[in-house]
Design an enzyme around this catalytic site. Sequence first.
Site, PDB file in Angstrom:
ATOM      1  N   ASN A 216     -60.469  80.703 -52.788  1.00  0.00           N
ATOM      2  CA  ASN A 216     -59.348  80.856 -53.717  1.00  0.00           C
ATOM      3  C   ASN A 216     -58.531  79.568 -53.712  1.00  0.00           C
ATOM      4  O   ASN A 216     -58.769  78.673 -52.886  1.00  0.00           O
ATOM      5  CB  ASN A 216     -58.491  82.069 -53.321  1.00  0.00           C
ATOM      6  CG  ASN A 216     -57.921  81.938 -51.933  1.00  0.00           C
ATOM      7  OD1 ASN A 216     -57.007  81.146 -51.685  1.00  0.00           O
ATOM      8  ND2 ASN A 216     -58.458  82.705 -50.982  1.00  0.00           N
ATOM      9  N   PHE A 338     -47.847  88.273 -45.778  1.00  0.00           N
ATOM     10  CA  PHE A 338     -47.653  87.723 -47.121  1.00  0.00           C
ATOM     11  C   PHE A 338     -48.579  88.449 -48.093  1.00  0.00           C
ATOM     12  O   PHE A 338     -49.681  88.856 -47.724  1.00  0.00           O
ATOM     13  CB  PHE A 338     -47.935  86.219 -47.141  1.00  0.00           C
ATOM     14  CG  PHE A 338     -46.769  85.381 -46.701  1.00  0.00           C
ATOM     15  CD1 PHE A 338     -46.083  84.597 -47.616  1.00  0.00           C
ATOM     16  CD2 PHE A 338     -46.349  85.391 -45.391  1.00  0.00           C
ATOM     17  CE1 PHE A 338     -44.998  83.827 -47.220  1.00  0.00           C
ATOM     18  CE2 PHE A 338     -45.263  84.627 -44.977  1.00  0.00           C
ATOM     19  CZ  PHE A 338     -44.583  83.847 -45.903  1.00  0.00           C
ATOM     20  N   LYS A 352     -47.550  97.430 -48.628  1.00  0.00           N
ATOM     21  CA  LYS A 352     -48.245  96.643 -47.611  1.00  0.00           C
ATOM     22  C   LYS A 352     -47.422  96.545 -46.329  1.00  0.00           C
ATOM     23  O   LYS A 352     -47.977  96.534 -45.222  1.00  0.00           O
ATOM     24  CB  LYS A 352     -48.540  95.242 -48.160  1.00  0.00           C
ATOM     25  CG  LYS A 352     -49.470  94.416 -47.287  1.00  0.00           C
ATOM     26  CD  LYS A 352     -49.902  93.138 -47.992  1.00  0.00           C
ATOM     27  CE  LYS A 352     -50.880  92.347 -47.136  1.00  0.00           C
ATOM     28  NZ  LYS A 352     -51.353  91.111 -47.829  1.00  0.00           N
ATOM     29  N   LYS A 356     -49.517  97.821 -43.127  1.00  0.00           N
ATOM     30  CA  LYS A 356     -49.924  96.805 -42.148  1.00  0.00           C
ATOM     31  C   LYS A 356     -49.010  96.763 -40.924  1.00  0.00           C
ATOM     32  O   LYS A 356     -49.207  95.927 -40.034  1.00  0.00           O
ATOM     33  CB  LYS A 356     -49.948  95.419 -42.814  1.00  0.00           C
ATOM     34  CG  LYS A 356     -50.785  95.336 -44.105  1.00  0.00           C
ATOM     35  CD  LYS A 356     -52.259  95.509 -43.851  1.00  0.00           C
ATOM     36  CE  LYS A 356     -53.027  95.524 -45.168  1.00  0.00           C
ATOM     37  NZ  LYS A 356     -53.938  94.428 -45.341  1.00  0.00           N
TER      38      LYS A 356
END
Length: 411
Positions: A216, A338, A352, A356
């Site tokens: 990416n 992030f 998230k 997480k």
Amino acid sequence: MHPQLNFDILKGKQIHLAVCGSVSLYKTLDLMRSWLKQEAEVSVALSSSAQEFIRPLFFSALGANKVYTQMFSQNSEEFMLHLEPGQRADAFVIAPASANILAKLAHGLADDLISTQALAFERPLVIAPAMNFRMWQNLATQANVKILKERGHIIVPPASGKMACNEVGQGRLAEIEELHCAVLKNLSPQDLAGKTVLLTAGATQEPWDAVRYWTNPSSGLMGACLALAAYLRGAKVHVVSGPQIPWLPNAIQHSKVKTAKEMYELVLDQADAFDIGIFTAAVADFSPLPFGGEKFKKDKAVSTPENSSALTIEFKANPDILATIGKQKKNGQLLVGFAAESSNLEFAVKSKLERKNCDLLVGNLINQENSGFKSENNSVFMQDRFGKSESLNNLPKTELAWRILNWLVAL
């Protein structure tokens, strides 16, 4: 100067640069200009040996507000030239520093302009030695350096390579970036001293055939800014990055990996050692099933009615680094994640953060102008485990990194 060094720390500060005689002193002109670009004021002192290499006019022409060349002046208003920098300066840098000035500083001698000015300065000095490698390795020089370190002064070690005398060894003046970084650290709060930061950065590369890989556009700049900010504020920093990441100072431990699996294994090996984990890396969620060690040829593609040479690649899931660390996080460890999203940013960040088990989650939109990948600025939405949230728009990544650390210090 690298964008990850563009912190606002120097704005409005007074820096005094003391220059000893060395052919490497030409680098100090660029060093001074880097400080001036960040809106610091700079004064300069030149030893008598330095003036054999360069004229004072060079420094004043480039913007130094005052250039000192001698201990005494006939002007009654400049009678205390040996004391003035110590009274006005926020930082005092000696670059290049000769073996002679190291000996004087270590033993409190004050018999010339620079040694007297330095002795009158009450805060830690930034000292960048430059000399022949035999002089640097001499036991007397190393003993003097040890004394100066023990007193809290910042020593920027000389670099290795070919020197003006055509010999090769450690003795070259450190690179401008290292010197600039040392001054930033000298002027930064040390509120992360004693902390260990583990940080991931950059994109992973998942190989498919001999020449192609899945990746990416992440440049690793956000991670580099956070790593530098943590280091400047006193933390011991270990960066685990993909193959491409911006410049980092030598004092930051840096381990490069290629694939998500390699990053996963290295991070798990360090999972018990960090106080703060900051996971900025753009890790590939999937990797292609490898074609093999050969280059894939176009004529091997399968023909279909819709396409004469269609190609299908199968993928497998990579291990989730952040989720794994979140599950085994210990009391006292802080975890920052992030999220790079294309829509529904706030929902994605909140989701998230919980999934997480992070203490802080920072998200940005990758399709927003002047934000995210390959940009020196970023616009983010952040939320912590207590429900506090904030949106920050179009900030330099250095400023954003500083604010993220401020948030962590306050948690």
